[in-house]
Enzyme design. Structure first.
Site, mmCIF file in Angstrom:
data_model
loop_
_atom_site.group_PDB
_atom_site.id
_atom_site.type_symbol
_atom_site.label_atom_id
_atom_site.label_comp_id
_atom_site.label_asym_id
_atom_site.label_seq_id
_atom_site.Cartn_x
_atom_site.Cartn_y
_atom_site.Cartn_z
ATOM 1 N N GLY A 1 0.859 -1.153 -0.005
ATOM 2 C CA GLY A 1 0.028 -0.049 0.141
ATOM 3 C C GLY A 1 0.846 1.202 0.027
ATOM 4 O O GLY A 1 2.060 1.099 0.202
ATOM 5 N N ASP B 1 -17.988 -12.089 -22.221
ATOM 6 C CA ASP B 1 -18.675 -12.373 -20.734
ATOM 7 C C ASP B 1 -20.164 -12.642 -20.965
ATOM 8 O O ASP B 1 -20.506 -13.713 -20.240
ATOM 9 C CB ASP B 1 -18.702 -10.980 -19.904
ATOM 10 N N GLU C 1 3.881 -11.199 -6.296
ATOM 11 C CA GLU C 1 2.945 -11.360 -7.579
ATOM 12 C C GLU C 1 3.462 -10.823 -8.867
ATOM 13 O O GLU C 1 2.610 -10.966 -9.834
ATOM 14 C CB GLU C 1 1.663 -10.525 -6.924
ATOM 15 N N LYS D 1 -11.114 -11.833 -15.605
ATOM 16 C CA LYS D 1 -11.533 -12.107 -16.968
ATOM 17 C C LYS D 1 -10.927 -12.978 -17.641
ATOM 18 O O LYS D 1 -11.270 -13.924 -18.148
ATOM 19 C CB LYS D 1 -10.713 -10.549 -17.790
ATOM 20 N N HIS E 1 7.761 -8.175 -4.093
ATOM 21 C CA HIS E 1 6.414 -8.385 -4.528
ATOM 22 C C HIS E 1 6.542 -9.698 -5.398
ATOM 23 O O HIS E 1 6.940 -9.859 -6.378
ATOM 24 C CB HIS E 1 5.830 -7.299 -5.679
ATOM 25 N N CYS F 1 5.230 -6.138 1.376
ATOM 26 C CA CYS F 1 5.548 -4.746 1.309
ATOM 27 C C CYS F 1 4.956 -3.881 2.407
ATOM 28 O O CYS F 1 5.307 -4.443 3.714
ATOM 29 C CB CYS F 1 5.306 -4.189 -0.091
ATOM 30 N N TYR F 2 3.919 -3.097 2.234
ATOM 31 C CA TYR F 2 3.250 -2.570 3.625
ATOM 32 C C TYR F 2 2.960 -3.593 4.388
ATOM 33 O O TYR F 2 2.946 -3.314 5.540
ATOM 34 C CB TYR F 2 2.401 -1.560 2.896
#
Ligand code: XMP
Length: 538
Positions: A75, A247, A191, A393, A189, A102-103
């Site tokens: 964050g 979708d 991710e 998605k 990170h 991280c944060y």
């Protein structure tokens, strides 16, 4: 990442119980980091369902979900900033593993008595990580590895009871763990793709620490949704507005798989689709999947409504209003045919990112104002069926492929609800101009696909301005249309870059358009990114 505290969204608006909640779940608490959604996606890539909740969600709400683990995201705040999002210590008493990123790590370290300091210089981008004690989290991974950092505050000392696992040139403590209390922290990170061992670290946390089984997959989503849809609608009849986009197509197929002929799809062909698109939708759904489908050819009605309309918003509104009118008429006809019993349920292809971004969670359909075509007003008397409400998605595409949806539909680029009408710019969307645009667009799509670039581009399309220019062809003066080629790369349409298409490809596209389309004598390329431009011209 900066010193500011993260803005706090209203809690009650952000709590979402997705339509599919499998038995095992990881809760990702969002402290406002730019990669928070990505963490949830990466966890799911590991085969474990995860949900992104605001950091200030009440503890009881988290406990109610019985998560197998909790991840605190990064964050923008500093733990020392006034109003910085705090850590609810109760989280650590839930008896489930917690990992801060991280944060999230700084918050854990700061709260539990370690030392976090504001540093003069930050650490942004690629960094070299040196593992001193791999612990559980970094076991069997290289001692030296690359990772991606994005922080200013720095951890200097692990809290009592914790082991420091690694460091980088600017972070004396870049990873910590207390395996006994099952609390973990990583400064970098995992991710993002720039951390090569990131996915492995996440997997380690999910499987070894949290004990999760990788059971979340396209097949399991289909199975779970089919069960839920049956439970929700029982014997009721269901209606679905099909647009041909991925979708609504996937949502329709899922519902059809669950309840078969209780579903009727309505496809409103407003005459603003791309070449052959309407036929493809009808063929796929009615002929291949045997889905009961009402296809309404409403081209004349829509073109009538567009007569004399040149202002972009007015075009959108005219199309949106007419769409609703046609859809309501068809719904009423269907009700008449079924002996007066109205279809009680309406399928909507709402995605998890829409849910997160709109802050909705109450079951109401949220349709962005400029995305309102193909969407319906919320005062329609339907109960919503939203089988994609928990999915990102890429998961929707995977489910589409699992259900046998043709590749062309699974990977279809986004296409705006008002269709080609907002690409015939600076004037009225007449049949004649729409047809020229449709043919030009068809050539562009063919060549982009042939070059193998279709999937790499967020969107590729043509625009037809209300401009004619002078040219010379076969010794004759011509006065024809200009076609604009627009191709962009993007992750989410919020920002976009113009695609560097190969010159040879551009040449082929231009010469095909000019040779094959009598009305066209000039082709230009749009090299504007977003911002400052938008993707569409209107
Ligand atoms: P802009 O032009 O705002 O577009 O950069 C961002 C994305 O939204 C799509 N778009 C629309 N989609 N109805 C839609 O359903 C609309 O009125 C509309 N306008 C833009 C656009 O194609 C791009 O993907």
């Amino acid at each position: 990442m900066t010193e500011l505290a993260a803005p706090e969204p209203a809690v009650e608006q952000r709590i979402v119980t997705p339509a599919a909640t499998p038995t095992e779940e990881i809760v990702v608490l969002d402290y406002g980091g730019q990669y928070s959604q990505l963490i949830a996606r990466r966890v799911r890539d590991c085969g474990v369902f995860s949900e992104l909740l605001p950091h200030h969600v009440p503890l009881e709400e988290i406990a109610r979900r019985k998560p197998r683990g909790i991840i605190l995201s990064g964050g923008p705040a500093s733990v020392y900033a006034e109003g910085a999002p705090p850590l609810d210590r109760g989280l650590l008493e839930l008896g489930v593993p917690v990992m801060g990123i991280c944060y999230g790590m700084q918050l854990l370290v700061h709260t539990l008595g370690g030392r976090v300091e504001q540093a003069e210089v930050g650490e942004f981008g690629r960094s070299d990580l040196l593992v001193s004690d791999p612990g559980v989290l970094l076991r069997e991974m290289p001692k030296e590895q690359t990772c991606w950092m994005s922080h200013r505050d720095t951890v200097y000392e692990a809290p009592p009871g914790f082991k420091a696992l690694a460091s980088s040139s600017s972070s004396p403590v870049a990873a910590v763990e207390d395996a006994e209390r099952q609390i973990y922290g990583i400064q970098f990170h995992p991710e993002v793709v720039h951390t090569p061992y990131g996915q492995e670290i996440l997997t380690r946390f999910l499987t070894e620490v949290c004990g999760c089984e990788p059971t979340w997959s396209a097949a399991s989503i289909v199975e779970e949704q089919v069960r839920r849809i049956r439970e929700q609608v029982g014997e009721g009849s269901v209606i679905c507005g099909l647009s041909g986009g991925v979708d609504s197509s996937v949502a329709a197929l899922l519902v059809h798989r669950a309840i078969g002929e209780q579903l009727t799809c309505v496809f409103v062909d407003h005459g603003l689709m791309r070449k052959d698109e309407g036929e493809q939708v009808v063929k796929t759904f009615r002929d291949t999947f045997k889905v009961p489908l009402v296809a309404v050819d409403a081209e004349t009605r829509f073109l009538d409504k567009l007569k004399g309309v040149t202002e972009p918003e007015a075009k959108r509104k005219a199309i949106g209003a007419e769409f609703i009118r046609v859809f309501e008429e068809e719904a009423a006809k269907l009700a008449g045919a079924s002996g007066g019993e109205n279809a009680r349920f309406l399928v909507q292809g709402t995605l998890y990112s829409d849910v997160i971004e709109s802050g909705g969670g109450t079951g109401a359909a949220t349709i962005k104002s400029h995305h309102n075509v193909g969407g319906l007003p919320d005062d329609l008397q339907f109960e919503l069926v939203e089988p994609l409400r928990a999915l990102f998605k890429d998961e929707v595409r995977a489910v589409g492929a699992e259900l046998g949806l043709p590749e062309r539909l699974v990977w279809r680029q986004p296409f705006p609800g008002p269709g080609l009408a907002i690409r015939v710019v600076g004037g009225e969307a007449t049949k004649e101009r729409l047809d020229v645009l449709r043919e030009a667009d068809h050539i562009l799509q063919e060549e982009i696909r042939k070059a193998g670039l279709y999937r790499e581009l967020w969107q590729s399309f043509c625009v037809l301005p209300d401009v004619r220019t002078v040219g010379v062809q076969g010794d004759e003066r011509t006065y024809g249309y200009v076609v604009v080629v627009r191709a962009v790369t993007s992750d989410d349409a919020m920002t976009a870059d113009w695609a560097r298409l190969p010159y040879d490809l551009l040449e082929t596209i231009a010469s095909r358009m000019i040779n094959e389309l009598r009305e066209v004598n000039r082709v230009v390329l749009d090299i504007t990114s977003k911002p400052p431009g938008t993707i569409e011209w209107e």
